[in-house]
Motif scaffolding. Sequence first.
Motif, mmCIF file in Angstrom:
data_model
loop_
_atom_site.group_PDB
_atom_site.id
_atom_site.type_symbol
_atom_site.label_atom_id
_atom_site.label_comp_id
_atom_site.label_asym_id
_atom_site.label_seq_id
_atom_site.Cartn_x
_atom_site.Cartn_y
_atom_site.Cartn_z
ATOM 1 N N GLN A 117 108.692 -67.168 4.100
ATOM 2 C CA GLN A 117 107.259 -66.970 3.949
ATOM 3 C C GLN A 117 106.743 -65.878 4.888
ATOM 4 O O GLN A 117 107.476 -65.340 5.714
ATOM 5 C CB GLN A 117 106.517 -68.291 4.189
ATOM 6 C CG GLN A 117 106.782 -69.302 3.086
ATOM 7 C CD GLN A 117 105.896 -70.532 3.184
ATOM 8 O OE1 GLN A 117 105.832 -71.201 4.213
ATOM 9 N NE2 GLN A 117 105.203 -70.832 2.093
ATOM 10 N N ASN A 118 105.460 -65.542 4.736
ATOM 11 C CA ASN A 118 104.884 -64.438 5.493
ATOM 12 C C ASN A 118 103.572 -64.818 6.161
ATOM 13 O O ASN A 118 102.942 -65.814 5.798
ATOM 14 C CB ASN A 118 104.694 -63.213 4.587
ATOM 15 C CG ASN A 118 103.781 -63.508 3.407
ATOM 16 O OD1 ASN A 118 102.576 -63.683 3.557
ATOM 17 N ND2 ASN A 118 104.359 -63.569 2.211
ATOM 18 N N MET A 119 103.185 -63.995 7.122
ATOM 19 C CA MET A 119 101.949 -64.193 7.881
ATOM 20 C C MET A 119 101.178 -62.881 7.922
ATOM 21 O O MET A 119 101.767 -61.809 8.017
ATOM 22 C CB MET A 119 102.287 -64.649 9.314
ATOM 23 C CG MET A 119 101.089 -64.792 10.238
ATOM 24 S SD MET A 119 101.588 -65.132 11.958
ATOM 25 C CE MET A 119 102.088 -66.853 11.804
ATOM 26 N N LEU A 120 99.850 -62.983 7.869
ATOM 27 C CA LEU A 120 99.018 -61.806 8.028
ATOM 28 C C LEU A 120 98.995 -61.379 9.490
ATOM 29 O O LEU A 120 98.816 -62.211 10.389
ATOM 30 C CB LEU A 120 97.585 -62.093 7.579
ATOM 31 C CG LEU A 120 97.314 -62.215 6.079
ATOM 32 C CD1 LEU A 120 95.879 -62.664 5.854
ATOM 33 C CD2 LEU A 120 97.572 -60.907 5.360
ATOM 34 N N LEU A 121 99.191 -60.077 9.730
ATOM 35 C CA LEU A 121 98.963 -59.490 11.047
ATOM 36 C C LEU A 121 97.819 -58.490 10.922
ATOM 37 O O LEU A 121 97.679 -57.831 9.884
ATOM 38 C CB LEU A 121 100.218 -58.769 11.545
ATOM 39 C CG LEU A 121 101.468 -59.626 11.741
ATOM 40 C CD1 LEU A 121 102.615 -58.768 12.276
ATOM 41 C CD2 LEU A 121 101.203 -60.792 12.687
ATOM 42 N N ILE A 128 108.207 -63.387 7.998
ATOM 43 C CA ILE A 128 108.593 -63.964 9.285
ATOM 44 C C ILE A 128 110.116 -64.043 9.344
ATOM 45 O O ILE A 128 110.763 -64.543 8.425
ATOM 46 C CB ILE A 128 107.984 -65.363 9.454
ATOM 47 C CG1 ILE A 128 106.452 -65.293 9.360
ATOM 48 C CG2 ILE A 128 108.419 -65.983 10.782
ATOM 49 C CD1 ILE A 128 105.796 -66.662 9.250
ATOM 50 N N ALA A 129 110.684 -63.560 10.437
ATOM 51 C CA ALA A 129 112.140 -63.606 10.606
ATOM 52 C C ALA A 129 112.594 -64.818 11.430
ATOM 53 O O ALA A 129 113.795 -65.058 11.552
ATOM 54 C CB ALA A 129 112.632 -62.325 11.277
ATOM 55 N N ARG A 147 102.041 -68.135 4.015
ATOM 56 C CA ARG A 147 102.178 -68.245 2.557
ATOM 57 C C ARG A 147 103.487 -67.616 2.089
ATOM 58 O O ARG A 147 104.193 -66.991 2.859
ATOM 59 C CB ARG A 147 101.015 -67.530 1.854
ATOM 60 C CG ARG A 147 99.637 -68.105 2.142
ATOM 61 C CD ARG A 147 98.593 -67.380 1.311
ATOM 62 N NE ARG A 147 97.275 -67.991 1.421
ATOM 63 C CZ ARG A 147 96.372 -67.663 2.316
ATOM 64 N NH1 ARG A 147 96.639 -66.715 3.190
ATOM 65 N NH2 ARG A 147 95.197 -68.262 2.347
ATOM 66 N N GLY A 148 103.742 -67.768 0.783
ATOM 67 C CA GLY A 148 104.869 -67.080 0.157
ATOM 68 C C GLY A 148 105.769 -68.006 -0.623
ATOM 69 O O GLY A 148 105.969 -69.161 -0.241
ATOM 70 N N GLY A 149 106.329 -67.475 -1.731
ATOM 71 C CA GLY A 149 107.201 -68.264 -2.589
ATOM 72 C C GLY A 149 108.617 -67.737 -2.675
ATOM 73 O O GLY A 149 109.336 -68.034 -3.627
ATOM 74 N N ILE A 159 112.191 -62.078 -6.178
ATOM 75 C CA ILE A 159 111.984 -60.719 -5.693
ATOM 76 C C ILE A 159 110.822 -60.652 -4.708
ATOM 77 O O ILE A 159 109.869 -61.402 -4.779
ATOM 78 C CB ILE A 159 111.765 -59.706 -6.840
ATOM 79 C CG1 ILE A 159 110.417 -59.924 -7.529
ATOM 80 C CG2 ILE A 159 112.896 -59.763 -7.852
ATOM 81 C CD1 ILE A 159 110.076 -58.801 -8.498
ATOM 82 N N GLU A 160 110.975 -59.705 -3.754
ATOM 83 C CA GLU A 160 109.909 -59.305 -2.837
ATOM 84 C C GLU A 160 109.995 -57.777 -2.722
ATOM 85 O O GLU A 160 111.055 -57.243 -2.384
ATOM 86 C CB GLU A 160 110.101 -59.917 -1.453
ATOM 87 C CG GLU A 160 109.777 -61.399 -1.377
ATOM 88 C CD GLU A 160 108.317 -61.662 -1.053
ATOM 89 O OE1 GLU A 160 107.512 -61.626 -2.002
ATOM 90 O OE2 GLU A 160 107.996 -61.889 0.113
ATOM 91 N N GLU A 161 108.897 -57.099 -3.005
ATOM 92 C CA GLU A 161 108.884 -55.639 -2.913
ATOM 93 C C GLU A 161 108.196 -55.195 -1.641
ATOM 94 O O GLU A 161 107.166 -55.738 -1.252
ATOM 95 C CB GLU A 161 108.181 -55.042 -4.132
ATOM 96 C CG GLU A 161 108.921 -55.296 -5.440
ATOM 97 C CD GLU A 161 108.240 -54.690 -6.642
ATOM 98 O OE1 GLU A 161 108.894 -54.555 -7.683
ATOM 99 O OE2 GLU A 161 107.031 -54.361 -6.545
#
Length: 266
Positions: free
Chosen positions: A38-42, A73-74, A115-117, A263-265
């Motif tokens: 998933q990802n986070m807004l910076l 996020i890593a 968020r993120g799928g 996929i993630e672009e």
Amino acid sequence: MERIPYNATVRAVTVVTPDLMILQIATDEPRQGFLAGQNMLLGLYGNEGRSLNSEPEANPVPHEQLLRRPYAIASHSTETSLFEFYISQVKSGQLSPRLFNLKVADRLHAGETIRGGFLLNETPDGSDIIMVATGTGIAPYISFLRTHIAERPESKMIVIQGAAHREDLGYFSELVFLEKSYPNFFYVPTLTDADDGWEGKCSRIEDLLENDFLQNEFNITPDPEWTHFFISGKPDMVGRISRWLEQFGYRRHHPDDPGEYYIEEY
């Protein structure tokens, strides 16, 4: 307009190349948790300085505007306050040159919601996992591996990472270490502009796959029942590999219509 306050502090900055960095931040308040991938807004305001090696802003923004975008996020998914990101600089961009100007102890905005799928934990237990990445598209796979590699000893897990030069291979040392530590994990870096000292693959990822690399090296034939693919990186690469997979009956994954490739672009 009410100013949204900064709520996170830079803990570490690792410069991989002048235009690639690993950024670690600590949020003032813990988050509720997240799933690997998933990802986070910076975010930073428009009045923040830009990096010394950036270019003039293509579309200048007002000083009072908060610039925000999501970054994968890593970190291990058990982290609630310390988050790691792998970021590339778009020299004439708005946000990334400001992120590249950050130093330890500087402040920034971090999104409250994660968020993120693009999620490894949605794949069936025991299925083989192929993770394809270019550029900073490697970041979600670092989270995948840090979180899940010990839980899936029955799955072959393969990271194929493409770049132009050796120095562009972010997380190279960690991935080599994981390959030596886990018998079911394999790391395949491949370069398109390698120097004479490089002893690895020299090809685009698409060409490797289309020339039966998985079958020849790992005895894996693309089969949507047994092998799931994650594709993360440049749109051209993502599109070409997606079309290749669809020849084998693969379907793109959507939350309301599960498929066998994600996929993630970037």
